[in-house]
Structure formats: structure tokens, C-alpha cells
Design a protein around this motif. Sequence first.
Motif, PDB file in Angstrom:
ATOM      1  N   LEU A 217       5.128   7.221   0.416  1.00 17.66           N
ATOM      2  CA  LEU A 217       5.351   6.277   1.504  1.00 17.66           C
ATOM      3  C   LEU A 217       4.758   4.935   1.123  1.00 17.66           C
ATOM      4  CD1 LEU A 217       4.243   8.717   4.330  1.00 17.66           C
ATOM      5  CD2 LEU A 217       6.569   8.283   3.571  1.00 17.66           C
ATOM      6  N   GLU A 218       5.373   3.841   1.599  1.00 17.92           N
ATOM      7  CA  GLU A 218       4.880   2.512   1.247  1.00 17.92           C
ATOM      8  C   GLU A 218       4.977   1.570   2.437  1.00 17.92           C
ATOM      9  OE1 GLU A 218       7.328   1.074  -1.969  1.00 17.92           O
ATOM     10  OE2 GLU A 218       9.053   0.795  -0.675  1.00 17.92           O
TER      11      GLU A 218
ATOM     12  N   ALA B 257       9.528   5.968   0.236  1.00 19.33           N
ATOM     13  CA  ALA B 257       9.933   5.377  -1.034  1.00 19.33           C
ATOM     14  C   ALA B 257      10.510   6.429  -1.973  1.00 19.33           C
ATOM     15  CB  ALA B 257       8.752   4.685  -1.699  1.00 19.33           C
ATOM     16  N   GLY B 258      10.236   7.690  -1.694  1.00 15.88           N
ATOM     17  CA  GLY B 258      10.756   8.746  -2.537  1.00 15.88           C
ATOM     18  C   GLY B 258      10.072  10.065  -2.260  1.00 15.88           C
TER      19      GLY B 258
ATOM     20  N   ARG C  98       2.559  15.950  10.723  1.00 16.73           N
ATOM     21  CA  ARG C  98       1.678  15.082  11.526  1.00 16.73           C
ATOM     22  C   ARG C  98       1.335  13.801  10.771  1.00 16.73           C
ATOM     23  NH1 ARG C  98      -4.216  16.886  13.844  1.00 16.73           N
ATOM     24  NH2 ARG C  98      -4.578  15.007  15.059  1.00 16.73           N
ATOM     25  N   SER C  99       0.989  13.917   9.492  1.00 14.69           N
ATOM     26  CA  SER C  99       0.651  12.743   8.697  1.00 14.69           C
ATOM     27  C   SER C  99       1.881  11.877   8.438  1.00 14.69           C
ATOM     28  CB  SER C  99       0.007  13.160   7.373  1.00 14.69           C
ATOM     29  OG  SER C  99      -0.385  12.018   6.637  1.00 14.69           O
ATOM     30  N   ILE C 100       3.015  12.506   8.193  1.00 14.21           N
ATOM     31  CA  ILE C 100       4.246  11.739   7.967  1.00 14.21           C
ATOM     32  C   ILE C 100       4.574  10.909   9.202  1.00 14.21           C
ATOM     33  CG2 ILE C 100       6.740  11.904   7.593  1.00 14.21           C
ATOM     34  CD1 ILE C 100       6.058  14.502   5.924  1.00 14.21           C
ATOM     35  N   ARG C 101       4.498  11.520  10.381  1.00  7.29           N
ATOM     36  CA  ARG C 101       4.770  10.789  11.625  1.00  7.29           C
ATOM     37  C   ARG C 101       3.761   9.674  11.854  1.00  7.29           C
ATOM     38  NH1 ARG C 101       6.261  16.095  14.970  1.00  7.29           N
ATOM     39  NH2 ARG C 101       8.454  16.218  14.380  1.00  7.29           N
ATOM     40  N   PHE C 102       2.497   9.949  11.561  1.00  4.84           N
ATOM     41  CA  PHE C 102       1.452   8.922  11.685  1.00  4.84           C
ATOM     42  C   PHE C 102       1.797   7.717  10.817  1.00  4.84           C
ATOM     43  CE2 PHE C 102      -2.372   7.225   9.541  1.00  4.84           C
ATOM     44  CZ  PHE C 102      -2.937   6.557  10.608  1.00  4.84           C
ATOM     45  N   HIS C 103       2.141   7.956   9.564  1.00  4.49           N
ATOM     46  CA  HIS C 103       2.470   6.852   8.659  1.00  4.49           C
ATOM     47  C   HIS C 103       3.723   6.102   9.113  1.00  4.49           C
ATOM     48  CE1 HIS C 103      -0.525   8.719   6.011  1.00  4.49           C
ATOM     49  NE2 HIS C 103      -0.625   7.501   5.501  1.00  4.49           N
ATOM     50  N   GLU C 104       4.694   6.824   9.609  1.00  4.63           N
ATOM     51  CA  GLU C 104       5.895   6.161  10.113  1.00  4.63           C
ATOM     52  C   GLU C 104       5.552   5.275  11.319  1.00  4.63           C
ATOM     53  OE1 GLU C 104       8.465   9.550  10.636  1.00  4.63           O
ATOM     54  OE2 GLU C 104       9.252   9.372   8.581  1.00  4.63           O
ATOM     55  N   ARG C 105       4.666   5.741  12.207  1.00  7.71           N
ATOM     56  CA  ARG C 105       4.222   4.897  13.332  1.00  7.71           C
ATOM     57  C   ARG C 105       3.473   3.662  12.837  1.00  7.71           C
ATOM     58  NH1 ARG C 105       2.747   9.847  15.390  1.00  7.71           N
ATOM     59  NH2 ARG C 105       0.528   9.397  15.131  1.00  7.71           N
ATOM     60  N   MET C 106       2.850   3.779  11.685  1.00  9.05           N
ATOM     61  CA  MET C 106       2.121   2.654  11.100  1.00  9.05           C
ATOM     62  C   MET C 106       3.038   1.775  10.240  1.00  9.05           C
ATOM     63  SD  MET C 106      -1.007   2.978  12.242  1.00  9.05           S
ATOM     64  CE  MET C 106      -1.813   1.762  11.246  1.00  9.05           C
ATOM     65  N   ALA C 107       4.347   1.959  10.358  1.00  3.53           N
ATOM     66  CA  ALA C 107       5.389   1.153   9.696  1.00  3.53           C
ATOM     67  C   ALA C 107       5.495   1.397   8.192  1.00  3.53           C
ATOM     68  CB  ALA C 107       5.212  -0.329   9.997  1.00  3.53           C
TER      69      ALA C 107
ATOM     70  N   VAL D 259       0.849  -1.189   0.000  1.00  2.64           N
ATOM     71  CA  VAL D 259       0.000   0.000   0.000  1.00  2.64           C
ATOM     72  C   VAL D 259       0.883   1.236   0.000  1.00  2.64           C
ATOM     73  CG1 VAL D 259      -2.018  -1.079   1.060  1.00  2.64           C
ATOM     74  CG2 VAL D 259      -0.240  -0.100   2.534  1.00  2.64           C
ATOM     75  N   TYR D 260       0.344   2.308  -0.586  1.00  5.92           N
ATOM     76  CA  TYR D 260       1.058   3.569  -0.704  1.00  5.92           C
ATOM     77  C   TYR D 260       0.246   4.702  -0.088  1.00  5.92           C
ATOM     78  CZ  TYR D 260       3.581   0.992  -4.300  1.00  5.92           C
ATOM     79  OH  TYR D 260       4.318   0.054  -4.970  1.00  5.92           O
ATOM     80  N   ALA D 261       0.959   5.702   0.362  1.00  5.17           N
ATOM     81  CA  ALA D 261       0.345   6.951   0.796  1.00  5.17           C
ATOM     82  C   ALA D 261       1.172   8.084   0.226  1.00  5.17           C
ATOM     83  CB  ALA D 261       0.303   7.035   2.319  1.00  5.17           C
ATOM     84  N   LEU D 262       0.510   9.058  -0.332  1.00  5.66           N
ATOM     85  CA  LEU D 262       1.173  10.271  -0.821  1.00  5.66           C
ATOM     86  C   LEU D 262       0.848  11.372   0.173  1.00  5.66           C
ATOM     87  CD1 LEU D 262       0.276   9.977  -4.601  1.00  5.66           C
ATOM     88  CD2 LEU D 262       2.482   9.548  -3.527  1.00  5.66           C
TER      89      LEU D 262
END
Length: 192
Positions: free
Chosen positions: A157-158, A138-139, A125-134, A115-118
Motif C-alpha cells: 500500500l502507498e 500498489a500491488g 482490519r489493517s487493510i481497511r485502516f490504511h484505506e481510510r488513511m487514503a 510512504v508505504y505499508a506492507l
Amino acid sequence: MQIRVAGWEDLADIYAIYCPYVRETAVSFETKEPSFAQFRRRFASVTADYPWLVAVDGETVIGYAYASRAFERAAYDWCCDLAIYFRMESAHHGMASVLYEALMDMLRLQNVRIVYALVTGENVRSIRFHERMAFQRAGCLHACGYKLGKWHDVLWLEKELYIQQEPAAFLPWRDLEEGAVAAVLAKANQER
């Protein structure tokens, strides 16, 4: 608070959550609000193959998350984009991670592998959230979007949901067994 599958009856609330992000932020790169009819068609298109979940507090939809096709070519069938939005004024008390995890559990049932998130570069805040979600970076797409008077970077993010040499066929989410969907939702609602 509870997580459940979004229905047509939720669409007005979902639309009301989304439109301020278009008008007031660079979270969405749409520069003009879609009409309600356009948003309805978008919902129908997404839910033909992918889950769309809502977080509700009592009778009020406070947030939603959904998956959509990442790329058009058939070899990408096992990849999808994720999106998550909450009412701007809402304190969601950890519901975002539970909602996102429930969405990814549904996607695992569909045999989605990655899965990807842009995420807009300044949306820390969103970047940290995604990093907490592992999610892993990706670029970065540098200065790729112009909105609200400035250029914005977008982080790609992937997250791998599973690794399998020969994947099982992608299953449209509505073809999943009702019991499996109910089990994912029950697990999510116990975790909150």
C-alpha cells in the motif's frame, strides 16, 4: 491518551507490544522474537533518521508507530515504510489514525514524498485502516511469506504525502526544529 516521541525509557513497553505479534500472528514476518539487545539496536538505527512515536494512556504505552528507510539506493531517499502496533488487548479508541497522521506529518517536515505499508493479505482490519488513511493498493506479493503453517500474500500500500518536481533534501528527523516537532505533537494531541 497522548502521543509523544518514543524514548529509551519506552523500549521495554514497545518490545512487549511487538513480541506477541511475532509469536502469534503473521502481522510481522519475523518468525522468532528478536532479543531485547537486537530490538534496542533496531530502535537506535531507526531513530537515527526517522521518528518513532508512542501512544500513551496515563503512564502506559499502548501503541507505537515508526518510519524506516524503504529502499537502500539514494534515489529512494524520499520514500519510507511505516509500521504501527498496539497492545493486542488494547482498545485504542481511534488513536491509531491520530498516531499515524502525526507520524506522516513528521515525515512531511523531513521532505518524505511517499510512504508505504506492507500488510498481510488476510489482515482485513489493517487493510481497511490504511484505506481510510487514503493509502492506495500498489500491488500484491502473492504467497511470499510462510509463517504459522501457511503461505501469506502481502499487499503493498502507498500514500503520497506531497508532489514536488524538485524535492528538497531529506532531513533526518532529529535535525528538525524542536518547535516544528512540538507543533505536530500538539496538533495530534488536540485531535484525539
